[in-house]
Design a protein around this motif. Structure first.
Motif, PDB file in Angstrom:
ATOM      1  N   ALA A  59       0.831  -1.204   0.000  1.00 42.19           N
ATOM      2  CA  ALA A  59       0.000   0.000   0.000  1.00 42.19           C
ATOM      3  C   ALA A  59       0.869   1.258   0.000  1.00 42.19           C
ATOM      4  N   ASP A  60       1.954   1.234   0.744  1.00 42.56           N
ATOM      5  CA  ASP A  60       2.898   2.345   0.778  1.00 42.56           C
ATOM      6  C   ASP A  60       3.454   2.596  -0.622  1.00 42.56           C
ATOM      7  N   ALA A  61       3.896   1.527  -1.280  1.00 37.80           N
ATOM      8  CA  ALA A  61       4.466   1.657  -2.616  1.00 37.80           C
ATOM      9  C   ALA A  61       3.432   2.104  -3.647  1.00 37.80           C
ATOM     10  N   LEU A  62       2.167   1.709  -3.457  1.00 35.27           N
ATOM     11  CA  LEU A  62       1.108   2.050  -4.406  1.00 35.27           C
ATOM     12  C   LEU A  62       0.587   3.480  -4.254  1.00 35.27           C
ATOM     13  N   GLY A  63       0.938   4.161  -3.175  1.00 32.15           N
ATOM     14  CA  GLY A  63       0.560   5.551  -3.032  1.00 32.15           C
ATOM     15  C   GLY A  63      -0.624   5.846  -2.142  1.00 32.15           C
ATOM     16  N   LEU A 317      -7.716  -0.511  -7.041  1.00 35.05           N
ATOM     17  CA  LEU A 317      -8.000   0.860  -6.620  1.00 35.05           C
ATOM     18  C   LEU A 317      -6.819   1.783  -6.906  1.00 35.05           C
ATOM     19  N   ALA A 318      -5.609   1.287  -6.679  1.00 28.10           N
ATOM     20  CA  ALA A 318      -4.425   2.111  -6.926  1.00 28.10           C
ATOM     21  C   ALA A 318      -4.281   2.457  -8.400  1.00 28.10           C
ATOM     22  N   GLU A 319      -4.649   1.532  -9.276  1.00 23.65           N
ATOM     23  CA  GLU A 319      -4.507   1.773 -10.713  1.00 23.65           C
ATOM     24  C   GLU A 319      -5.598   2.685 -11.256  1.00 23.65           C
ATOM     25  N   PHE A 320      -6.837   2.495 -10.783  1.00 26.43           N
ATOM     26  CA  PHE A 320      -7.955   3.162 -11.445  1.00 26.43           C
ATOM     27  C   PHE A 320      -8.627   4.271 -10.624  1.00 26.43           C
ATOM     28  N   VAL A 321      -8.428   4.315  -9.313  1.00 27.28           N
ATOM     29  CA  VAL A 321      -9.136   5.286  -8.483  1.00 27.28           C
ATOM     30  C   VAL A 321      -8.178   6.311  -7.872  1.00 27.28           C
ATOM     31  N   LEU A 322      -7.088   5.872  -7.292  1.00 22.82           N
ATOM     32  CA  LEU A 322      -6.188   6.793  -6.602  1.00 22.82           C
ATOM     33  C   LEU A 322      -5.674   7.935  -7.473  1.00 22.82           C
ATOM     34  N   PRO A 323      -5.316   7.692  -8.745  1.00 23.68           N
ATOM     35  CA  PRO A 323      -4.735   8.804  -9.527  1.00 23.68           C
ATOM     36  C   PRO A 323      -5.632  10.036  -9.612  1.00 23.68           C
ATOM     37  N   GLU A 324      -6.937   9.861  -9.589  1.00 26.50           N
ATOM     38  CA  GLU A 324      -7.844  11.008  -9.662  1.00 26.50           C
ATOM     39  C   GLU A 324      -7.789  11.841  -8.388  1.00 26.50           C
ATOM     40  N   PHE A 325      -7.500  11.239  -7.256  1.00 26.29           N
ATOM     41  CA  PHE A 325      -7.599  11.930  -5.972  1.00 26.29           C
ATOM     42  C   PHE A 325      -6.246  12.312  -5.383  1.00 26.29           C
TER      43      PHE A 325
END
Length: 329
Positions: A59-63, A317-325
């Protein structure tokens, strides 16, 4: 080595991360996403904590912006939530040593059932080990039988919460001082060492029996359970009004813990479940956008036992949701 250098080396921990960690988790006009530990596969109630550490590192590495650790002192077959949790300070120490960027948040240490000086010592220890990545979330506990098990008076929890908060805040602040329970004649003046790289921020998780005005005066923000949108919006409006009364012109965060059952169909509509939703990733993103628009600054996702492996869920979630936020700047 000069005496001043020796003192600095022996009393103050390593240099902290470049910005206060609370600013990475809570920012006006933004919404960040964190995760609640443990993250369990279907049918498992006692976590493999070696696997939890591995998931935390991932999770840390994924942002992801924060890892939330609960304080559940006792278990009972009568409890709806049977999950076995490690002692939070033990787990937070392991997370501090095995992650590098993500915030570590207690969600929440039971302030009324632990001595406040023990809490303060644990907090500055995690702050030092994590190089300034710790936020101390504090709650009052919501299970009356646990008060009896610890020999505490549940009816006194409101005053106990305020008194313990004052002691913890004094000990972990920038001008750290110890408020003893008793100070007999001749008692020495105490301190807590090592001094953390920066003061530990205190976050109210739940109300602790206090008014929203009290929380706005004393806490960096207010973290609550998810409620249906109209109720949550009303709660946020109440919070903003309290902040304007108690801390006019200052930023105070608002966050929510959200249970998520992520569908493997990205287009599945959101369906309410207890304290959250079952949804595909597109519906989840829409829900998060609405929460951001209504003034929520952080959402901690609680991933209950489900058919999908937790690693698979956090990667999607890291690939498709996190980048927007999780935009910077």
């Amino acid at each position: 080595m000069p005496a001043q250098a020796v003192e600095a080396t022996s009393t103050r921990a390593s240099s902290p991360s470049p910005e206060p960690i609370e600013q990475r988790v809570f920012r006006a006009g933004h919404l960040s996403i964190g995760l609640t530990l443990p993250m369990l596969p279907a049918g498992q109630i006692v976590a493999d904590f070696n696997e939890q550490i591995a998931l935390a590192q991932h999770a840390d590495a994924l942002g992801y912006r924060a890892l939330w650790v609960r304080d559940v002192p006792l278990n009972s077959a009568d409890y709806a939530d049977p999950v076995g949790h490690l002692d939070p300070w033990v787990l937070l120490g392991a997370l501090a040593a095995n992650t590098t960027r993500i915030a570590l948040v207690s969600g929440a240490i039971v302030l009324t059932l632990r001595h406040p000086l023990h809490i303060a010592k644990g907090a500055i220890s995690v702050q030092a080990l994590s190089r300034g990545r710790f936020i101390l979330g504090l709650g009052s506990g919501d299970r009356p039988p646990e008060y009896a098990a610890f020999g505490a008076d549940g009816d006194a929890r409101r005053e106990l919460y305020k008194r313990h908060w004052e002691t913890v805040a004094a000990a972990v602040g920038s001008a750290s001082r110890v408020i003893p329970d008793q100070a007999p004649d001749g008692a020495p003046e105490f301190m807590l060492l090592p001094q953390p790289p920066r003061p530990v921020s205190l976050l109210a998780v739940g109300s602790g029996g206090q008014s929203v005005d009290w929380i706005a005066r004393h806490s960096i923000g207010w973290m609550t359970y998810h409620r249906e949108p109209d109720a949550q919006q009303a709660r946020h409006s109440m919070w903003r009004a309290a902040v304007e009364r108690a801390a006019p012109g200052e930023f105070r965060a608002f966050g929510a813990a959200l249970r998520l059952e992520l569908s493997d169909d990205p287009d599945e509509a959101a369906t309410p479940v207890a304290l959250g939703y079952r949804a595909g990733r597109h519906a989840l993103a829409a829900l998060l956008r609405a929460m951001r628009a209504h003034g929520t600054h952080h959402v901690s996702l609680n991933l209950p036992s489900s058919p999908r492996p937790p690693r698979e869920v956090i990667e999607e979630l890291a690939e498709f949701v996190l980048p927007e936020f999780h935009t910077e700047g």
